[in-house]
Design an enzyme around this catalytic site. Structure first.
Site, short mmCIF file in Angstrom:
data_model
loop_
_atom_site.label_atom_id
_atom_site.label_comp_id
_atom_site.label_asym_id
_atom_site.label_seq_id
_atom_site.Cartn_x
_atom_site.Cartn_y
_atom_site.Cartn_z
N ILE A 117 70.16 -0.51 79.03
CA ILE A 117 69.45 -1.37 79.97
C ILE A 117 69.25 -0.63 81.28
CG2 ILE A 117 69.37 -3.62 81.08
CD1 ILE A 117 69.26 -3.66 78.00
N ASP A 118 70.28 0.05 81.76
CA ASP A 118 70.13 0.86 82.98
C ASP A 118 69.06 1.92 82.79
OD1 ASP A 118 71.98 -0.25 84.79
OD2 ASP A 118 73.64 0.80 83.84
#
Length: 418
Positions: free
Chosen positions: A185-186
């Site tokens: 996600i990052d």
């Protein structure tokens, strides 16, 4: 068993004289950890001058996430801050805030991923900075957005995986859900950040306007639920995690051989026919009414997998892989990180190199995942030391005199930097 880092070759320089895609673009980078820094690093790889603004005492929080480390710098920090310059400013001090405002007046882009409200407290909000730089592109990266009921909620990658249903799709249906190991996600939020900024730069080029840009981890993770989110919207049925298989096609999954598993994906009837006729040489499976269509294979997946496992166990994975590649059947080895990074594919793609570093001597480098024929990515420069370029940046951009620099230093704006 003792281990040693792999031996890497020096980076092969780009063609001399080639232009860089973002040459002349200046980015003032207030981000830390992964999502923001990864996005600004991609811009730096394309030739933007990315100036990383850091707390003079601690720097980017990623610097402290050790081990592992080289030359005093953490692997996470080295990974996400290539091709940047670092300036150390204490933004709690009025003089530090004023300095940051001056730098923003010379920037094309400002990127921040502080908690909601912090940039306002530091007198560095979009409204404040665009007053002296109307063409500024100001990008905020956050977990849940800057407005609304959830704006002040903190969020890290695993939490966002859990909150968005992304985590629920990983693992096996009869066990607890499992987070994705890498910070997907990052990383993907960083990719979205660079995409959004590039679009805003194009809009400014065409329409002459700066603007506020927002990227959130929650929105990004929802996008990454992919077809599972759309499946729910179309059917109203909650989705079940598929383990190593698939909810849409068969056969998909891990299949053991005499010396380790293979991963197989047959996304259509054509792939399946090639698998059973040309790879496995089992024509009876091609004619079996249970398996002739994807719908039939989905209905009888348990029986199909049992049959295929029996056949795959007859030979080693390298032989099966060779057959599969020759016939165009999508299959691959199930590798560890070590095996993947030591693979022929990695060498063919020339993704790994080593580059100089001021305290470690050399650090590994992983090339970005894009290539350009006319504007190749810039030669990689290792992530900067904390405040490494402070004097140079202030002299270059603001024409700061020695007396001004000495005054700022005496006021503590640069921390305890000697």
């Amino acid at each position: 068993m003792p281990t040693a880092a792999p031996v890497l070759s020096a980076h092969t320089p780009r063609e001399s004289g080639s232009p860089a895609a973002l040459a002349g673009i200046r980015v003032l980078d207030f981000t830390r950890l992964i999502a923001g820094p990864y996005g600004t690093m991609l811009l730096a790889d394309l030739g933007a001058d990315v100036i990383k603004v850091e707390n003079p005492l601690t720097g980017d929080d990623a610097r402290g996430l050790k081990p592992p480390s080289l030359g005093g710098e953490s692997s996470l920090y080295i990974w996400t801050n290539r091709n940047k310059r670092s300036i150390a400013i204490d933004l709690r001090l009025p003089q530090g805030q004023e300095l940051a405002q001056e730098l923003a007046a010379h920037a094309d882009v400002v990127v921040e991923n502080f908690s909601t409200g912090v940039m306002e407290k530091l007198n560095l909000s979009y409204d404040t900075l665009r007053a002296c730089n109307p063409r500024l592109i100001y990008c905020s990266v956050s977990a849940f957005g800057r407005q609304g009921a959830f704006a002040h909620r903190p969020g890290y990658d695993p939490v966002v995986q859990a909150e968005t249903g992304f985590l629920s799709m990983n693992g096996f249906p009869d066990q607890d859900p499992v987070r994705a190991g890498p910070s997907v996600i990052d990383i993907s939020t960083g990719m979205m950040t660079s995409n959004a900024i590039l679009a805003a730069l194009m809009a400014r080029e065409r329409h002459g306007i700066g603007q506020y840009v927002e990227v959130t981890m929650f929105d990004d993770a929802i996008a990454l639920t992919g077809q599972y989110g759309m499946n729910y919207l179309m059917t109203g049925e909650d989705q079940q995690r598929p383990g190593n298989g698939s909810n849409t096609a068969e056969p998909v999954g891990l299949f053991p051989t005499t010396n380790g598993p293979l991963y197989l994906t047959c996304a259509n009837d054509r792939n399946f026919q090639k698998l059973v006729l040309e790879v496995l040489e089992r024509p009876e499976l091609a004619q079996d009414e249970r398996f002739r269509t994807n719908a039939g294979r989905m209905m009888h997946r348990k029986e199909l997998h049992e049959v295929l496992r029996g056949h795959f166990r007859e030979r080693g994975r390298e032989e099966w892989l060779k057959r599969g590649h020759e016939c165009g059947v999508p299959m691959g080895l199930v590798r560890t990180i070590r095996e993947a990074f030591d693979s022929d594919e990695m060498r063919e793609r020339r993704l790994l190199s080593k580059i100089p570093h001021p305290t470690a001597g050399e650090v590994p480098n992983i090339a970005p995942p894009f290539h350009f024929s006319e504007t190749p990515i810039v030669n990689p420069v290792a992530a900067p030391l904390l405040g490494e370029h402070t004097d140079r940046i202030l002299t270059e951009l603001l024409q700061a005199s020695k007396d001004r620099l000495a005054g700022l230093k005496a006021a503590g704006v640069f921390g305890d930097r000697s």
